[in-house]
Every structure is written in structure tokens, then in C-alpha cells.
Enzyme design. Structure first.
Site, PDB file in Angstrom:
ATOM      1  N   ALA A 177       0.834  -1.211   0.000  1.00 17.48           N
ATOM      2  CA  ALA A 177       0.000   0.000   0.000  1.00 17.48           C
ATOM      3  C   ALA A 177       0.861   1.251   0.000  1.00 17.48           C
ATOM      4  O   ALA A 177       0.541   2.241  -0.677  1.00 17.48           O
ATOM      5  CB  ALA A 177      -0.948  -0.008   1.195  1.00 17.48           C
ATOM      6  N   ASP A 178       1.939   1.245   0.758  1.00 15.64           N
ATOM      7  CA  ASP A 178       2.838   2.400   0.792  1.00 15.64           C
ATOM      8  C   ASP A 178       3.423   2.684  -0.588  1.00 15.64           C
ATOM      9  O   ASP A 178       3.376   3.807  -1.092  1.00 15.64           O
ATOM     10  CB  ASP A 178       3.985   2.151   1.775  1.00 15.64           C
ATOM     11  CG  ASP A 178       3.563   2.314   3.224  1.00 15.64           C
ATOM     12  OD1 ASP A 178       2.662   3.114   3.489  1.00 15.64           O
ATOM     13  OD2 ASP A 178       4.131   1.624   4.080  1.00 15.64           O
ATOM     14  N   ALA A 179       4.007   1.646  -1.198  1.00 12.38           N
ATOM     15  CA  ALA A 179       4.670   1.843  -2.488  1.00 12.38           C
ATOM     16  C   ALA A 179       3.675   2.167  -3.589  1.00 12.38           C
ATOM     17  O   ALA A 179       3.914   3.052  -4.421  1.00 12.38           O
ATOM     18  CB  ALA A 179       5.478   0.597  -2.845  1.00 12.38           C
TER      19      ALA A 179
END
Length: 388
Positions: free
Chosen positions: A163-165
Site C-alpha cells: 500500500a505504501d509503495a
């Protein structure tokens, strides 16, 4: 490789992954990214002790670093000088933090009307969840993404911080769109993306299935419909196969396995039947694959045009013949840490990036940037040692 974003100036005030990933994606395309850090640095630097963790290195290559105390007037002036001549500003603070630091969109676009201001958040800038802290796992769960990838009987998070990337990549995508629009309008934009929105869009296919069929997809649906299996071999290797919708892949698999008896089984006679009896077919394939090595099955599957791949560990990926052919692993120039990295995935006119530049040490370029701006430059000049 020609830097397609050469001349684009970016101020990134990102921490951890989402903001730095957005900056890295643009830096990989040739933008000049100045990473503004607090005097103690991006917290991701010390994720596993020290000030240069592998996690930090992963998302901060091809950038310059300057440490600024946003509460100190001289540093605030220097920050403003950077922003006045930047094309893009990126931050991933919780809502309200940028305004408290003097880096809110209204203030910065008043300094620079052409500025593309990119704000990344967990849940959006307004709404009932806006003030909540958000991390990768939270966004994966809330967006529905985890529900279509995790086995509900043995629920486990996926390893990488997807989700971050992914949110960082969406942010870079939005910035590129705004930069293109600016060539026509001459005006900046506020680009906003949240982790919740990015992950929901990333799971667009399960949402489309729900809206069409009025039934919530599960983690078993995609493998079952795609006829995808992970199978263990005699030497404890794992091989993934994907039979998809083309009948030739099923017949190729039968030939590779010398298992024509499966073709005569009414449970597997058609693609729809194989979907309905997915678990039963998996059990049959498990038994067959368990009697020979991974190397044996790789040869047989390849000979019969079956979509397959071994589930490689990272150390196996870097010696894979196709990975080596693509020069996917490149040297890190001026390395302070790891000496190799995965190059940018995109090629232009057949040209690939031959190397990446090391992630910066904290305030590594602070002195040069300060001197350059003090000498009257509208943007800190890249000195020869930095540009190599």
C-alpha cells in the site's frame, strides 16, 4: 538513458515510504529531487538502527538531501527559496501538519503559482478518518485489498509494504498528469492521493466484479478463475502455473505431466468444470508434481508452452537468465550502503538505466545547496561530483 524529466525540479518533504517513493519514481526519470529532512532525518533512516537503513536506501536513491529546521527563520527562508523555483513539492504529512510547518498548499502556491503541490495522506484530507494514523497494513485492510488476497482460514499480511509503495506510484502518476497539463495552462495544481483511494483503485477488478454480480469477491476467486496453482516439487521447490482461459495451456499441462487420465475425468473435462472442482484438481496436481524435481518440471512445462515460473527467492532472482539478459540489476554509483539495486522498470527507445545514484546521507548536500542559493542561483546547482 536520456532523462525524460531532466530539468524538472522537485522538493520532497517525505518520510517513510509513500512520499519518498513518489519522489524516487520521478527521480528515476531524471527529475532533480531535493529531499528536505528535519535535523534528525527521515525516521526511515534508523528503521533498523543507524542512519542509513536498507529500507531508506530503497526509496531515496537519485536524490539530494538537505536538513532544515522549519522552526528556524534562516532555514524557513532557504526552504522558501527552493519552493519559489521548484516545479513540484511532495509531502506525506498527516492532515494539518504541513500548514503548521509553513508548507501548506496555499502558502507555497502563493510563493509559486506554477507549483504542482502533491499531498499524500492515509484516508484523505477530510472526513471521519482524516485524523487517524495510517500505515501500510491499515490501508490494505480498509480498502478491501486484503480480503481478495488473504486466505481467511490462515490470514497473514503480505510481506512487502504494497500500500505504501503503490500509493507513492499513484502520486507520481498524478504529478506527471499535472505537469503535462501545466504545459497548456501555465498553472500549478494541488494533487491529492490517499492510501485508501490508491488501494481501492488498485483492486478495481474485484470492485467491478461486485458491482456486476452483487457478490463480494474472496481471495479464492482469482486463483480459481485463472486456474492458477502453487505446487510443491520433490526437492521442496515451489512452482506457480497459470492456465488461464486458453485450452491449449490445459492440454500442454497434461502432456507435460503425462497425465491424460485427467482429461478423461469428467470433473476436469471443461474449463468451467475445472473451476468448479478447483480444489480437487489441485490435489491431483500436488500428487503429480511431488514426484519430480523443480528442474524437471521447469523443463517439461517449458517444452509444452505452459505459463509457469519457479517461486524464486531474491537471491535466485538476481541470477535468473532473463533478469540478467535485461540488466535489471545495476550498480549503485557512490554507494554508501548496498552496491547494487533494481533499475527503473521503464525503457525509452530501447535504452535502460545503466546505474542509479546512492541514497544520500543526512544533509549530504546541505552545504552545497546553501552555498549555491547564497550565491544567487535560482536553484541549487548540481556540482560535477553530484552529477557523475
Amino acid at each position: 538513458m536520456k532523462s525524460v524529466l531532466s530539468g524538472i525540479r522537485i522538493v520532497e518533504q517525505g518520510t517513510f515510504i509513500t512520499g519518498p517513493c513518489a519522489g524516487m519514481m520521478l527521480a528515476d526519470l531524471g527529475a532533480d529531487v531535493v529531499k528536505v529532512e528535519s535535523p534528525t532525518g527521515d525516521p526511515y533512516r534508523s528503521y533498523q538502527g543507524g542512519q542509513f537503513s536498507p529500507h531508506f536506501q530503497a526509496y531515496n536513491r537519485n536524490k539530494r538531501s538537505i536538513a532544515l529546521d522549519m522552526n528556524a527563520q534562516p532555514d524557513r527562508v532557504l526552504f522558501d527559496d527552493l519552493v519559489r523555483n521548484a516545479d513540484v513539492y511532495i509531502q506525506n504529512f498527516r492532515p494539518g501538519t504541513a500548514d503548521r510547518l509553513g508548507a501548506g498548499v496555499q502558502r507555497l502556491q502563493a510563493l509559486n503559482s506554477k507549483l504542482i503541490y502533491c499531498s499524500i495522506s492515509g484516508f484523505g484530507s477530510t472526513g471521519p478518518y482524516a485524523e487517524r494514523p495510517s500505515y501500510d497494513s491499515v490501508a490494505q485492510a480498509l480498502s478491501g485489498f486484503l480480503s481478495v488476497v488473504v486466505d481467511p482460514e490462515r490470514p497473514r499480511f503480505l510481506g512487502p509494504a504494497l500500500a505504501d509503495a503503490i500509493t507513492g506510484i499513484y502520486a507520481a502518476y498524478g504529478v506527471l498528469g499535472a505537469l503535462f497539463e501545466r504545459t497548456r495552462t501555465g498553472r500549478g495544481r494541488l494533487v491529492e492521493v490517499s492510501m485508501l483511494e490508491a488501494m481501492a483503485h488498485f483492486a478495481v477488478e474485484p470492485f467491478a466484479a461486485f458491482f456486476a454480480l452483487n457478490q463480494a469477491p474472496t481471495s479464492r476467486d482469482r486463483p480459481r478463475l485463472a486456474q492458477a496453482y502453487i505446487l510443491r516439487t520433490a526437492d521442496e521447490g515451489l512452482i506457480a502455473i497459470h492456465l488461464s482461459s486458453l485450452e491449449k495451456f490445459w492440454t500442454g499441462l497434461l502432456t507435460a505431466l503425462q497425465a491424460q487420465h485427467l482429461a478423461a475425468d469428467p470433473r476436469f473435462a471443461t474449463r468451467q468444470a475445472r473451476i468448479e472442482h478447483y480444489e480437487a484438481l489441485g490435489a491431483e496436481l500436488d500428487a503429480l508434481f511431488s514426484v519430480q524435481t523443480s528442474q524437471h518440471w521447469a523443463m517439461r512445462l517449458g517444452q509444452n508452452d505452459v505459463p509457469f515460473a519457479p517461486i524464486n527467492r531474491i537471491d535466485e532472482v538476481i541470477v535468473d537468465p532473463q533478469v540478467q539478459h535485461l540488466d535489471l540489476i545495476v550498480p549503485v554509483e557512490g554507494a554508501h550502503g548496498g552496491t547494487r539495486a533494481v533499475r527503473p522498470a521503464v525503457q525509452f527507445d530501447g535504452c535502460r538505466q545503466a546505474h542509479v545514484t546512492t541514497a544520500p546521507l543526512l544533509d549530504e548536500h546541505g552545504g552545497v545547496i546553501r552555498q549555491s542559493l547564497a550565491a544567487g542561483s535560482d536553484w541549487p546547482t548540481l556540482v560535477e561530483a553530484e552529477a557523475e
